[in-house]
Write an enzyme that holds these catalytic residues in place. Structure first.
Site, short mmCIF file in Angstrom:
data_model
loop_
_atom_site.label_atom_id
_atom_site.label_comp_id
_atom_site.label_asym_id
_atom_site.label_seq_id
_atom_site.Cartn_x
_atom_site.Cartn_y
_atom_site.Cartn_z
N TYR A 152 -7.35 -5.34 1.97
CA TYR A 152 -6.17 -5.04 1.16
C TYR A 152 -5.60 -3.69 1.59
CZ TYR A 152 -7.09 -8.85 -2.14
OH TYR A 152 -7.28 -10.08 -2.72
N GLU A 153 -4.27 -3.62 1.68
CA GLU A 153 -3.61 -2.40 2.14
C GLU A 153 -2.55 -1.88 1.17
OE1 GLU A 153 -2.36 -2.92 6.20
OE2 GLU A 153 -4.31 -3.72 6.82
N HIS A 154 -2.24 -2.68 0.14
CA HIS A 154 -1.25 -2.29 -0.88
C HIS A 154 -1.85 -2.61 -2.25
CE1 HIS A 154 1.64 -2.04 2.43
NE2 HIS A 154 1.18 -3.23 2.81
#
Length: 303
Positions: A152-154
């Site tokens: 996950y990046e956001h």
């Protein structure tokens, strides 16, 4: 009753020896990992060269807790978003049967879905974990997979919520014997790091590899800068197996052309090369997987 000084000294020496033996000394590893399937360019497991003298992990990209159209988050109910036409259950079994050193995992999240950002967006910890355990167990068993990677990046949650959701997911899947390994894929961004470092602080003992995205650094990164970045992130994720990495999509970081393997040789000489991962097989297909071969050859050299 007073303890004789000699006995006390012997006890202290023994305790110190126990403490020392539990602290892992720096050492090299032969783990090679590669993301695959996100770009739907017909890349197959069998296209990628596999050196028999490394431990090889394919990471299917991605499973995402969004609806199948990619428009709405589903609170832990994961769907498959990788190229299943070429990377389906039968192909997973075939590549694992053909190569005893291969394992296949799936990566969760990623940067985007349906041309928009992919958000970690749980309704609550308990409901997200329950849904995620159920849906991922089904996918992992259907595709005969071995582990998960967290990418996950956001985020639409605070770091503690992320930590509890992901930490409890990994613990439950490991306790149930559904997965053999778990990894995380952070990069050097304040918001991203705040979430992953909270997870590491609370559940780091359950995380087997840190796929740190060193290719998120600037494209002008030098060998010495890379070494410094590696040492900084190894300190952040203290005690973890932080892997060196590069991208074959030309996005950034220290590239093979500019000295990536020089940096890896230096880390290996210091007993600090924990492994290498590449983003991604999809991008490497066009150059004949040249750097996959070089990475594995380096890792296969006796430590």
């Amino acid at each position: 009753m007073a303890v004789p000084k000699l006995k006390l000294m012997i006890s202290l020496v023994f305790i110190q020896a126990l403490i020392t033996s539990n602290q892992a000394a720096p050492s090299n590893s032969d783990i090679f990992r590669e993301y695959i399937g996100a770009e739907f360019n017909n890349v197959k497991f069998s296209d990628v060269p596999i050196n028999p003298n490394v431990e090889f992990h394919f990471l299917l990209s991605f499973a995402i807790d969004y609806d199948t159209s990619g428009s709405s988050p589903t609170n832990g109910n994961f769907n498959v978003f990788w190229d299943t036409d070429n990377l389906g259950a039968s192909q997973v079994s075939d590549i694992k049967n053909a190569h005893s050193n291969v394992k296949v995992g799936l990566s969760l999240g990623g940067d985007s879905v349906n041309s928009g950002s992919c958000y970690f967006n749980p309704s609550s910890v308990d409901s997200w974990v329950s849904n995620a355990v159920s849906s991922l167990t089904s996918i992992i068993q259907q595709y005969n997979l071995d582990g998960i990677d967290i990418d996950y990046e956001h985020f639409k949650s605070d770091p503690n919520t992320f930590s509890e959701c992901i930490g409890r997911l990994i613990k439950t899947l490991k306790d149930k014997g559904v997965i053999k390994f778990a990894s995380i894929a952070p990069f050097d961004d304040d918001d991203v790091q705040s979430h992953y470092l909270a997870l590491w602080k609370n559940y780091g003992q359950l995380i087997d590899y840190v796929n740190f995205q060193f290719y998120a650094y600037d494209q002008s990164t030098t060998v010495s800068q890379f070494i410094n970045y590696f040492k900084k992130q190894s300190s952040n994720y203290n005690g973890g197996k932080v892997l060196a990495s590069f991208s074959t999509d030309g996005s950034g970081g220290l590239s093979p052309e500019n000295g990536f393997f020089t940096a890896c040789h230096r880390l290996k000489s210091e007993q600090n090369l924990n492994g290498i991962f590449i983003w991604s097989a999809d991008d490497s297909k066009k150059n004949g997987f040249r750097y996959e071969k070089q990475s594995q050859a380096l890792l296969a050299i006796p430590h």
